[in-house]
Design a protein around this motif. Structure first.
Motif, PDB file in Angstrom:
ATOM      1  N   LEU A 107     -43.947  -7.605  41.869  1.00  0.00           N
ATOM      2  CA  LEU A 107     -44.939  -7.091  40.934  1.00  0.00           C
ATOM      3  C   LEU A 107     -44.494  -5.754  40.354  1.00  0.00           C
ATOM      4  O   LEU A 107     -44.719  -5.477  39.171  1.00  0.00           O
ATOM      5  CB  LEU A 107     -46.303  -6.961  41.613  1.00  0.00           C
ATOM      6  N   ASN A 108     -43.833  -4.931  41.142  1.00  0.00           N
ATOM      7  CA  ASN A 108     -43.343  -3.650  40.624  1.00  0.00           C
ATOM      8  C   ASN A 108     -42.360  -3.849  39.474  1.00  0.00           C
ATOM      9  O   ASN A 108     -42.286  -3.017  38.566  1.00  0.00           O
ATOM     10  CB  ASN A 108     -42.699  -2.821  41.740  1.00  0.00           C
ATOM     11  N   GLN A 109     -41.617  -4.928  39.497  1.00  0.00           N
ATOM     12  CA  GLN A 109     -40.690  -5.226  38.395  1.00  0.00           C
ATOM     13  C   GLN A 109     -41.472  -5.533  37.120  1.00  0.00           C
ATOM     14  O   GLN A 109     -41.109  -5.067  36.040  1.00  0.00           O
ATOM     15  CB  GLN A 109     -39.782  -6.396  38.778  1.00  0.00           C
ATOM     16  N   VAL A 110     -42.546  -6.298  37.244  1.00  0.00           N
ATOM     17  CA  VAL A 110     -43.392  -6.610  36.090  1.00  0.00           C
ATOM     18  C   VAL A 110     -43.979  -5.315  35.527  1.00  0.00           C
ATOM     19  O   VAL A 110     -43.947  -5.078  34.314  1.00  0.00           O
ATOM     20  CB  VAL A 110     -44.525  -7.594  36.476  1.00  0.00           C
ATOM     21  N   ILE A 111     -44.497  -4.473  36.412  1.00  0.00           N
ATOM     22  CA  ILE A 111     -45.097  -3.205  35.984  1.00  0.00           C
ATOM     23  C   ILE A 111     -44.065  -2.340  35.273  1.00  0.00           C
ATOM     24  O   ILE A 111     -44.340  -1.758  34.213  1.00  0.00           O
ATOM     25  CB  ILE A 111     -45.717  -2.468  37.193  1.00  0.00           C
ATOM     26  N   GLU A 112     -42.871  -2.260  35.820  1.00  0.00           N
ATOM     27  CA  GLU A 112     -41.819  -1.429  35.216  1.00  0.00           C
ATOM     28  C   GLU A 112     -41.409  -1.968  33.844  1.00  0.00           C
ATOM     29  O   GLU A 112     -41.226  -1.191  32.896  1.00  0.00           O
ATOM     30  CB  GLU A 112     -40.615  -1.363  36.143  1.00  0.00           C
ATOM     31  N   ALA A 148     -51.389  -5.633  48.154  1.00  0.00           N
ATOM     32  CA  ALA A 148     -51.533  -4.191  48.368  1.00  0.00           C
ATOM     33  C   ALA A 148     -51.929  -3.514  47.059  1.00  0.00           C
ATOM     34  O   ALA A 148     -51.650  -4.019  45.973  1.00  0.00           O
ATOM     35  CB  ALA A 148     -50.207  -3.616  48.868  1.00  0.00           C
ATOM     36  N   PRO A 149     -52.562  -2.340  47.144  1.00  0.00           N
ATOM     37  CA  PRO A 149     -52.849  -1.572  45.919  1.00  0.00           C
ATOM     38  C   PRO A 149     -51.525  -1.197  45.237  1.00  0.00           C
ATOM     39  O   PRO A 149     -50.493  -1.069  45.893  1.00  0.00           O
ATOM     40  CB  PRO A 149     -53.553  -0.313  46.431  1.00  0.00           C
ATOM     41  N   VAL A 150     -51.565  -1.025  43.922  1.00  0.00           N
ATOM     42  CA  VAL A 150     -50.366  -0.649  43.178  1.00  0.00           C
ATOM     43  C   VAL A 150     -50.634   0.578  42.324  1.00  0.00           C
ATOM     44  O   VAL A 150     -51.779   0.872  41.980  1.00  0.00           O
ATOM     45  CB  VAL A 150     -49.850  -1.782  42.252  1.00  0.00           C
ATOM     46  N   TYR A 151     -49.568   1.264  41.974  1.00  0.00           N
ATOM     47  CA  TYR A 151     -49.643   2.360  41.019  1.00  0.00           C
ATOM     48  C   TYR A 151     -49.607   1.755  39.628  1.00  0.00           C
ATOM     49  O   TYR A 151     -48.710   0.986  39.296  1.00  0.00           O
ATOM     50  CB  TYR A 151     -48.454   3.312  41.210  1.00  0.00           C
ATOM     51  N   ALA A 152     -50.587   2.085  38.812  1.00  0.00           N
ATOM     52  CA  ALA A 152     -50.620   1.607  37.433  1.00  0.00           C
ATOM     53  C   ALA A 152     -50.305   2.779  36.506  1.00  0.00           C
ATOM     54  O   ALA A 152     -51.046   3.756  36.469  1.00  0.00           O
ATOM     55  CB  ALA A 152     -51.987   1.016  37.105  1.00  0.00           C
ATOM     56  N   PRO A 153     -49.205   2.707  35.776  1.00  0.00           N
ATOM     57  CA  PRO A 153     -48.856   3.786  34.862  1.00  0.00           C
ATOM     58  C   PRO A 153     -49.913   3.960  33.773  1.00  0.00           C
ATOM     59  O   PRO A 153     -50.731   3.071  33.537  1.00  0.00           O
ATOM     60  CB  PRO A 153     -47.538   3.326  34.246  1.00  0.00           C
ATOM     61  N   GLY A 155     -51.972   3.782  30.583  1.00  0.00           N
ATOM     62  CA  GLY A 155     -52.099   2.709  29.611  1.00  0.00           C
ATOM     63  C   GLY A 155     -52.005   1.321  30.205  1.00  0.00           C
ATOM     64  O   GLY A 155     -51.979   0.340  29.482  1.00  0.00           O
ATOM     65  N   THR A 156     -51.971   1.244  31.540  1.00  0.00           N
ATOM     66  CA  THR A 156     -51.838  -0.050  32.220  1.00  0.00           C
ATOM     67  C   THR A 156     -53.075  -0.332  33.058  1.00  0.00           C
ATOM     68  O   THR A 156     -53.528   0.524  33.812  1.00  0.00           O
ATOM     69  CB  THR A 156     -50.602  -0.068  33.140  1.00  0.00           C
ATOM     70  N   MET A 157     -53.603  -1.522  32.921  1.00  0.00           N
ATOM     71  CA  MET A 157     -54.721  -1.973  33.738  1.00  0.00           C
ATOM     72  C   MET A 157     -54.238  -3.147  34.587  1.00  0.00           C
ATOM     73  O   MET A 157     -53.615  -4.077  34.064  1.00  0.00           O
ATOM     74  CB  MET A 157     -55.896  -2.418  32.880  1.00  0.00           C
ATOM     75  N   VAL A 158     -54.505  -3.066  35.896  1.00  0.00           N
ATOM     76  CA  VAL A 158     -54.172  -4.162  36.802  1.00  0.00           C
ATOM     77  C   VAL A 158     -55.484  -4.727  37.325  1.00  0.00           C
ATOM     78  O   VAL A 158     -56.289  -3.991  37.911  1.00  0.00           O
ATOM     79  CB  VAL A 158     -53.279  -3.701  37.969  1.00  0.00           C
ATOM     80  N   ALA A 159     -55.706  -6.009  37.100  1.00  0.00           N
ATOM     81  CA  ALA A 159     -56.933  -6.673  37.533  1.00  0.00           C
ATOM     82  C   ALA A 159     -56.588  -7.704  38.607  1.00  0.00           C
ATOM     83  O   ALA A 159     -55.763  -8.586  38.385  1.00  0.00           O
ATOM     84  CB  ALA A 159     -57.609  -7.351  36.344  1.00  0.00           C
TER      85      ALA A 159
END
Length: 183
Positions: A107-112, A148-153, A155-159
């Motif tokens: 998931l961190n790859q998707v976020i990045e 697990a909870p994630v860091y959302a940069p 302008g990013t919303m994680v639902a």
């Protein structure tokens, strides 16, 4: 001024080592149809191998360069390993946690990817907080349930389908409970 909207939708249901889930294919298909109606350019992928998920993310990365809003949707098995989240491919190697995380989409790859695209908005929707069917074979504590909870940069919303660390059911109808409510 019209906004350019781009989405990647993945629904994995037919897992080699975890059986078949009832709803992710329908969830992905129905979300993709709704997003198309809303003006998104949508790439939909069902029952992806690890390699196919990686290739889809690379194509999404290129498409995001010309987009104002990026949206990523995943339905299927998700798991956390060592506090990081992974989206399971249908061919994820679940022999142990190390193999599982290296044969799944991080998931961190998707976020990045979405963060580096520098879109005005990025949306990540995960209907993947289901019970991890692989953890029985691993030595894990109950504290690693769900995602697990994630860091959302900015302008990013994680639902999530449920609170971090919890699990959500696959649902009883055509769609998972979360996706049904979202639709």
């Amino acid at each position: 001024m019209s906004r350019r909207l781009t989405a990647l939708v993945i629904g994995n249901a037919d897992y080699a080592d975890a059986g078949k889930l009832r709803n992710p294919g329908n969830d992905a298909t129905d979300i993709a149809a709704m997003l198309t109606e809303c003006g998104f350019t949508v790439a939909t992928h069902l029952d992806c191998s690890h390699q196919e998920m990686d290739q889809a993310l690379k194509k999404f990365k290129k498409a995001l360069k010309d987009s104002d809003v990026g949206l990523f949707f995943f339905a299927g098995h998700g798991m956390q390993v060592d506090g990081s989240n992974y989206l399971a491919a249908v061919d994820t190697d679940v022999s142990d946690e190390v193999e599982a995380k290296h044969s799944s989409l991080a998931l961190n790859q998707v976020i990045e990817v979405m963060e580096k695209a520098d879109n005005a908005s990025s949306i990540i929707i995960l209907d993947a907080c289901r019970n991890n069917p692989f953890e029985r074979a691993w030595e894990r504590s109950m504290s690693s349930r769900g995602l697990a909870p994630v860091y959302a940069p900015r302008g990013t919303m994680v639902a999530y389908a449920t609170s971090p660390g919890q699990i959500a059911s696959d649902g009883r109808g055509r769609n998972g409970a979360y996706t049904a409510a979202l639709l």
